[in-house]
Design a protein around this motif. Sequence first.
Motif, mmCIF file in Angstrom:
data_model
loop_
_atom_site.group_PDB
_atom_site.id
_atom_site.type_symbol
_atom_site.label_atom_id
_atom_site.label_comp_id
_atom_site.label_asym_id
_atom_site.label_seq_id
_atom_site.Cartn_x
_atom_site.Cartn_y
_atom_site.Cartn_z
ATOM 1 N N SER A 27 0.833 -1.202 0.000
ATOM 2 C CA SER A 27 0.000 0.000 0.000
ATOM 3 C C SER A 27 0.867 1.251 0.000
ATOM 4 C CB SER A 27 -0.920 0.002 1.232
ATOM 5 O OG SER A 27 -1.543 1.256 1.411
ATOM 6 N N ASN A 28 1.867 1.262 0.867
ATOM 7 C CA ASN A 28 2.748 2.427 0.933
ATOM 8 C C ASN A 28 3.497 2.635 -0.381
ATOM 9 O OD1 ASN A 28 4.338 4.525 2.453
ATOM 10 N ND2 ASN A 28 5.989 3.134 1.915
ATOM 11 N N ASP A 29 4.032 1.556 -0.953
ATOM 12 C CA ASP A 29 4.757 1.663 -2.222
ATOM 13 C C ASP A 29 3.857 2.238 -3.318
ATOM 14 O OD1 ASP A 29 6.978 0.597 -1.033
ATOM 15 O OD2 ASP A 29 6.694 -1.422 -1.828
ATOM 16 N N THR A 30 2.630 1.737 -3.385
ATOM 17 C CA THR A 30 1.706 2.153 -4.437
ATOM 18 C C THR A 30 1.298 3.612 -4.281
ATOM 19 O OG1 THR A 30 0.822 -0.092 -4.616
ATOM 20 C CG2 THR A 30 -0.519 1.687 -5.527
ATOM 21 N N GLY A 66 1.789 8.503 0.892
ATOM 22 C CA GLY A 66 1.882 7.065 1.152
ATOM 23 C C GLY A 66 1.624 6.729 2.606
ATOM 24 N N VAL A 67 2.164 7.537 3.527
ATOM 25 C CA VAL A 67 1.961 7.304 4.963
ATOM 26 C C VAL A 67 0.485 7.453 5.322
ATOM 27 C CG1 VAL A 67 2.434 8.182 7.275
ATOM 28 C CG2 VAL A 67 4.299 7.984 5.618
ATOM 29 N N LEU A 68 -0.138 8.532 4.866
ATOM 30 C CA LEU A 68 -1.540 8.795 5.201
ATOM 31 C C LEU A 68 -2.462 7.708 4.659
ATOM 32 C CD1 LEU A 68 -1.708 12.666 4.624
ATOM 33 C CD2 LEU A 68 -1.572 11.433 6.805
ATOM 34 N N MET A 69 -2.238 7.312 3.426
ATOM 35 C CA MET A 69 -3.096 6.292 2.818
ATOM 36 C C MET A 69 -2.868 4.915 3.448
ATOM 37 S SD MET A 69 -5.037 7.917 0.858
ATOM 38 C CE MET A 69 -5.860 6.517 0.104
ATOM 39 N N THR A 70 -1.648 4.661 3.907
ATOM 40 C CA THR A 70 -1.369 3.378 4.558
ATOM 41 C C THR A 70 -1.991 3.331 5.944
ATOM 42 O OG1 THR A 70 0.702 3.169 3.311
ATOM 43 C CG2 THR A 70 0.455 1.757 5.230
ATOM 44 N N ILE A 71 -2.042 4.464 6.623
ATOM 45 C CA ILE A 71 -2.753 4.518 7.907
ATOM 46 C C ILE A 71 -4.220 4.161 7.687
ATOM 47 C CG2 ILE A 71 -3.553 6.034 9.760
ATOM 48 C CD1 ILE A 71 -0.914 7.569 9.477
ATOM 49 N N ALA A 72 -4.813 4.727 6.637
ATOM 50 C CA ALA A 72 -6.198 4.393 6.305
ATOM 51 C C ALA A 72 -6.322 2.920 5.912
ATOM 52 C CB ALA A 72 -6.700 5.289 5.174
ATOM 53 N N SER A 73 -5.334 2.423 5.174
ATOM 54 C CA SER A 73 -5.350 1.034 4.732
ATOM 55 C C SER A 73 -5.228 0.070 5.907
ATOM 56 C CB SER A 73 -4.215 0.773 3.741
ATOM 57 O OG SER A 73 -4.334 1.583 2.587
ATOM 58 N N TYR A 101 -6.691 0.144 8.699
ATOM 59 C CA TYR A 101 -8.026 -0.185 9.202
ATOM 60 C C TYR A 101 -8.689 -1.218 8.293
ATOM 61 C CZ TYR A 101 -12.971 0.165 10.306
ATOM 62 O OH TYR A 101 -14.271 -0.136 10.634
ATOM 63 N N ILE A 102 -8.563 -1.005 6.992
ATOM 64 C CA ILE A 102 -9.167 -1.931 6.030
ATOM 65 C C ILE A 102 -8.547 -3.315 6.160
ATOM 66 C CG2 ILE A 102 -9.518 -2.401 3.567
ATOM 67 C CD1 ILE A 102 -9.501 0.625 3.115
ATOM 68 N N VAL A 103 -7.228 -3.357 6.261
ATOM 69 C CA VAL A 103 -6.523 -4.636 6.354
ATOM 70 C C VAL A 103 -6.850 -5.338 7.666
ATOM 71 C CG1 VAL A 103 -4.245 -5.714 6.576
ATOM 72 C CG2 VAL A 103 -4.640 -3.987 4.811
ATOM 73 N N GLY A 104 -6.732 -4.615 8.782
ATOM 74 C CA GLY A 104 -6.910 -5.240 10.086
ATOM 75 C C GLY A 104 -8.344 -5.586 10.415
ATOM 76 N N GLU A 105 -9.257 -4.657 10.168
ATOM 77 C CA GLU A 105 -10.646 -4.837 10.583
ATOM 78 C C GLU A 105 -11.491 -5.581 9.551
ATOM 79 O OE1 GLU A 105 -12.197 -3.926 13.408
ATOM 80 O OE2 GLU A 105 -10.399 -3.153 14.360
ATOM 81 N N LEU A 106 -11.308 -5.245 8.279
ATOM 82 C CA LEU A 106 -12.214 -5.769 7.259
ATOM 83 C C LEU A 106 -11.677 -7.016 6.560
ATOM 84 C CD1 LEU A 106 -13.434 -2.391 5.697
ATOM 85 C CD2 LEU A 106 -14.405 -3.698 7.600
ATOM 86 N N ILE A 107 -10.410 -6.987 6.165
ATOM 87 C CA ILE A 107 -9.858 -8.116 5.412
ATOM 88 C C ILE A 107 -9.487 -9.269 6.349
ATOM 89 C CG2 ILE A 107 -7.991 -8.888 3.905
ATOM 90 C CD1 ILE A 107 -7.901 -6.109 2.713
ATOM 91 N N LEU A 108 -8.676 -8.980 7.361
ATOM 92 C CA LEU A 108 -8.205 -10.035 8.257
ATOM 93 C C LEU A 108 -9.116 -10.224 9.462
ATOM 94 C CD1 LEU A 108 -4.367 -9.278 8.262
ATOM 95 C CD2 LEU A 108 -5.640 -10.843 6.787
ATOM 96 N N PHE A 138 0.823 -0.187 13.427
ATOM 97 C CA PHE A 138 1.500 -0.703 12.246
ATOM 98 C C PHE A 138 1.278 0.221 11.036
ATOM 99 C CE2 PHE A 138 1.008 -5.241 14.060
ATOM 100 C CZ PHE A 138 2.203 -5.102 14.749
ATOM 101 N N GLY A 139 0.064 0.780 10.939
ATOM 102 C CA GLY A 139 -0.233 1.674 9.825
ATOM 103 C C GLY A 139 0.641 2.915 9.819
ATOM 104 N N ILE A 140 1.071 3.331 10.999
ATOM 105 C CA ILE A 140 1.958 4.496 11.103
ATOM 106 C C ILE A 140 3.415 4.103 10.880
ATOM 107 C CG2 ILE A 140 2.817 6.292 12.659
ATOM 108 C CD1 ILE A 140 0.061 6.174 14.059
ATOM 109 N N LEU A 141 3.832 3.008 11.530
ATOM 110 C CA LEU A 141 5.244 2.631 11.497
ATOM 111 C C LEU A 141 5.672 1.988 10.181
ATOM 112 C CD1 LEU A 141 5.871 1.188 15.087
ATOM 113 C CD2 LEU A 141 6.559 3.400 14.151
ATOM 114 N N VAL A 142 4.821 1.147 9.607
ATOM 115 C CA VAL A 142 5.216 0.403 8.405
ATOM 116 C C VAL A 142 5.618 1.325 7.256
ATOM 117 C CG1 VAL A 142 4.355 -1.077 6.537
ATOM 118 C CG2 VAL A 142 4.039 -1.762 8.922
#
Length: 280
Positions: free
Chosen positions: A163-166, A196-203, A205-212, A222-226
């Motif tokens: 997500s961050n790379d993209t 990239g940082v801002l969108m990954t923070i948003a991502s 939530y999607i990854v942790g709560e919705l996908i996994l 993790f969304g901040i540090l990754v």
Amino acid sequence: MALNMKTLGTRALTALVFVVVLLGSLLWNYYSFTIFFFLVAMMGLNEFYKLSEKLDAQPHKWFGLISGALVYISFINFNFTNATDQEHLKLFVVLVPFIIFSIALFSGRTKPIQNSVYTIAGILYAVLPFALLHSIVSLDYLASKIVIFQPQLLLGIILLIWSNDTFAYLGGSLFGKHKMIERISPGKTWEGTIFGVLMTIASSYIVGELILQDRTSPWLLFGILVPILSTIGDLVESLLKRQAGIKDTGNIMPGHGGILDRFDSLIFVAPFVYVILKLL
């Protein structure tokens, strides 16, 4: 500048194969995960030693590769491996730096200290992060000695890296004006990095709560540090390549470079995730 469709097609095909192999190895079972990242670690270590030779060093390659393999193996949780065996193997890991310095002392090569440092640095940089992944994807043994393999957390971390790379690339392409560290990575901008940082923070939530659907892991953290650590990892690898005067660390993946080029972000992220999980 016209697009080179052949090059673009090669990059796309290589990326597709890479994603399929990575996700397949990660999600299939613990053994496919172990074999895949063992190969990644060994090939990455070999690339690091080749890179260090361009930096005027002569690492003790074979001892480094053998030691790197043992470091990786010491973190594996095989069903037939009991805790005592692993502790014995980790005792060797503690001795590795001192053995390497002893070898350098009697090797007769020039710059023995530099050679030793690069040999050890290769193991720390290219092997240890992948070895630590075993503690991220598996729990301790139960009384039945069965390994519990849970790759979901690592999958989520990898998705955040992608997500961050993209989004950093998209943000840099759309809004990028101010170069971040031009002497190291001319194409990286502050605007792209922040996007990239801002969108990954948003991502996260999607990854942790919705996908996994994982509410036990600190996904916001993790969304901040990754993305921050991913960017640092990319810059560190770019610095190594720039000092060595090379474009890619290898050519195992046409259009994408070598192992270190593809895993530079995970190399920096993995140790921090490991430490966070141990502290929680």
